[in-house]
Design a protein around this motif. Structure first.
Motif, mmCIF file in Angstrom:
data_model
loop_
_atom_site.group_PDB
_atom_site.id
_atom_site.type_symbol
_atom_site.label_atom_id
_atom_site.label_comp_id
_atom_site.label_asym_id
_atom_site.label_seq_id
_atom_site.Cartn_x
_atom_site.Cartn_y
_atom_site.Cartn_z
ATOM 1 N N CYS A 21 0.829 -1.209 0.000
ATOM 2 C CA CYS A 21 0.000 0.000 0.000
ATOM 3 C C CYS A 21 0.861 1.256 0.000
ATOM 4 N N LEU A 22 1.860 1.302 0.861
ATOM 5 C CA LEU A 22 2.723 2.482 0.954
ATOM 6 C C LEU A 22 3.509 2.697 -0.338
ATOM 7 N N GLN A 23 3.932 1.627 -0.965
ATOM 8 C CA GLN A 23 4.652 1.770 -2.230
ATOM 9 C C GLN A 23 3.740 2.363 -3.305
ATOM 10 N N ALA A 24 2.452 1.989 -3.284
ATOM 11 C CA ALA A 24 1.503 2.574 -4.227
ATOM 12 C C ALA A 24 1.322 4.067 -3.966
ATOM 13 N N LEU A 25 1.298 4.463 -2.706
ATOM 14 C CA LEU A 25 1.164 5.884 -2.373
ATOM 15 C C LEU A 25 2.393 6.677 -2.808
ATOM 16 N N TRP A 103 -5.140 8.392 -7.706
ATOM 17 C CA TRP A 103 -6.163 8.338 -6.649
ATOM 18 C C TRP A 103 -6.356 9.683 -5.961
ATOM 19 N N ILE A 104 -5.289 10.267 -5.460
ATOM 20 C CA ILE A 104 -5.408 11.532 -4.724
ATOM 21 C C ILE A 104 -5.857 12.649 -5.657
ATOM 22 N N GLN A 121 -13.993 4.558 -6.111
ATOM 23 C CA GLN A 121 -14.367 3.254 -6.650
ATOM 24 C C GLN A 121 -13.413 2.177 -6.148
ATOM 25 N N VAL A 122 -13.983 1.057 -5.686
ATOM 26 C CA VAL A 122 -13.184 -0.103 -5.271
ATOM 27 C C VAL A 122 -13.278 -1.156 -6.360
ATOM 28 N N VAL A 195 -9.701 5.533 -7.744
ATOM 29 C CA VAL A 195 -9.753 4.075 -7.722
ATOM 30 C C VAL A 195 -8.720 3.492 -6.757
ATOM 31 N N ILE A 196 -9.171 2.521 -5.989
ATOM 32 C CA ILE A 196 -8.238 1.647 -5.271
ATOM 33 C C ILE A 196 -8.572 0.208 -5.646
ATOM 34 N N VAL A 197 -7.544 -0.630 -5.690
ATOM 35 C CA VAL A 197 -7.718 -2.059 -5.964
ATOM 36 C C VAL A 197 -7.653 -2.799 -4.643
#
Length: 324
Positions: A21-25, A103-104, A121-122, A195-197
């Motif tokens: 998750c943190l790497q995606a951010l 996302w942000i 959206q999920v 969007v988040i997966v």
């Protein structure tokens, strides 16, 4: 420089998922100088702390670790996070989610046009023949509001008092927050581009039995928001009715057998057996089939109605509400 967006992530002893998750951010295409990330470690864990400190040294995103020594659930962890945050906009996601790169930025556009609360959206990737557990996770794609993907002005969180910490597991705390926004006249904007997966995690075959305790929190949500609960929460009346028929016919059969009436007991047990067949069929529909899967489904189908009815009645008594 004060950040515009504060991202709050509750976590509990899942450092491998939190890392993802943190790497995606860190890949967000939004200005990193306007963002901060706060990880709230629910039931503080040294492995999680070390991970956050390691990534903080590598990232240009300000990353803060907040220890919550006693495990109190995601609602309390989110409250701890947003109250410690500096941003005007509070973003919530979960440690097992993967935010898209935009996302942000997608959500912030709505706030520039006057939004107060935004839900994104999920997306849940599924196999061609998903398991029953995966199909349950997939309901997130159609949920009205989930704290795994939402953005709120700090001021509106203050207005409604944050999340209700009586919801001390990951269930219905997001619906409670949604309902308090609606009851306060705070509109919720849906943004399908934010969007988040949410990949499905492997779970033991008996995990659904443990999840039945969530029914007690449905009673709490119903007591606090009866009208919105009736309007917006799926009831599954037929399934619940089947659970009650299953439990009552079995108990009636045992009682009649002990009372010395085997003929009447056989009728009651016949109703119970028919209910069991219906339950097994419902749970195997459009799922992967194997002898092991059928056996595990049969075991959980026998136990689930008893647990479901117990937790529904437990919640009704605990929260003093007519909920079944």
């Amino acid at each position: 420089m004060k950040p515009l967006v504060s991202i709050v992530i509750p976590t509990y002893r899942r450092p491998h998922l939190l890392r993802r998750c943190l790497q995606a951010l860190m890949r967000q295409d939004f200005d990193h100088q306007q963002v901060e990330v706060l990880v709230v470690d629910d039931g503080a864990d040294t492995h999680t702390q070390r991970l956050v400190e390691e990534i903080a040294q590598q990232s240009d995103l300000p990353l803060t670790y907040l220890a919550q020594p006693e495990r109190r659930g995601p609602a309390a962890a989110r409250n701890r996070g947003w109250r410690a945050a500096s941003g005007t906009i509070i973003a919530f996601t979960d440690d097992d989610c993967i935010p898209a790169d935009s996302w942000i930025g997608s959500a912030v556009q709505d706030f520039s046009r006057g939004a107060q609360v935004v839900t994104g959206q999920v997306r849940v990737p599924l196999s061609d023949t998903p398991t029953e557990a995966e199909k349950i996770v997939a309901f997130l794609e159609t949920a009205e509001f989930v704290t795994a993907n939402c953005f709120c002005l700090r001021s509106v969180l203050e207005q409604v008092g944050g999340l209700d910490e009586r919801f001390d597991i990951a269930w219905r705390e997001d619906s409670d927050l949604q309902f308090r926004f609606l009851e306060s006249g705070i509109p919720i904007i849906r943004n399908p581009d934010a969007v988040i997966v949410h990949p499905c995690r492997k779970a033991p075959w008996w995990a659904s039995l443990k999840d039945e305790r969530k029914n007690a929190y449905d009673a709490l949500l119903y007591r606090e928001h009866p009208r919105l609960f009736q309007d917006r929460i799926p009831k599954y009346r037929r399934l619940v009715f089947l659970y009650y028929v299953f439990v009552l016919s079995f108990l009636l059969g045992v009682g009649l057998l002990l009372a010395g009436d085997p003929l009447a007991a056989s009728v009651a047990f016949g109703v119970w057996a028919l209910s069991l067949v219906v339950l097994i069929g419902r749970r195997l529909r459009k799922t992967q089939w194997s002898l092991r899967q059928i056996g595990q489904t049969a075991i959980t189908s026998v136990l689930t109605p008893f647990l479901s009815v117990y937790w529904r009645l437990y919640g009704a008594v605990k929260y003093r509400t007519l909920y079944w």
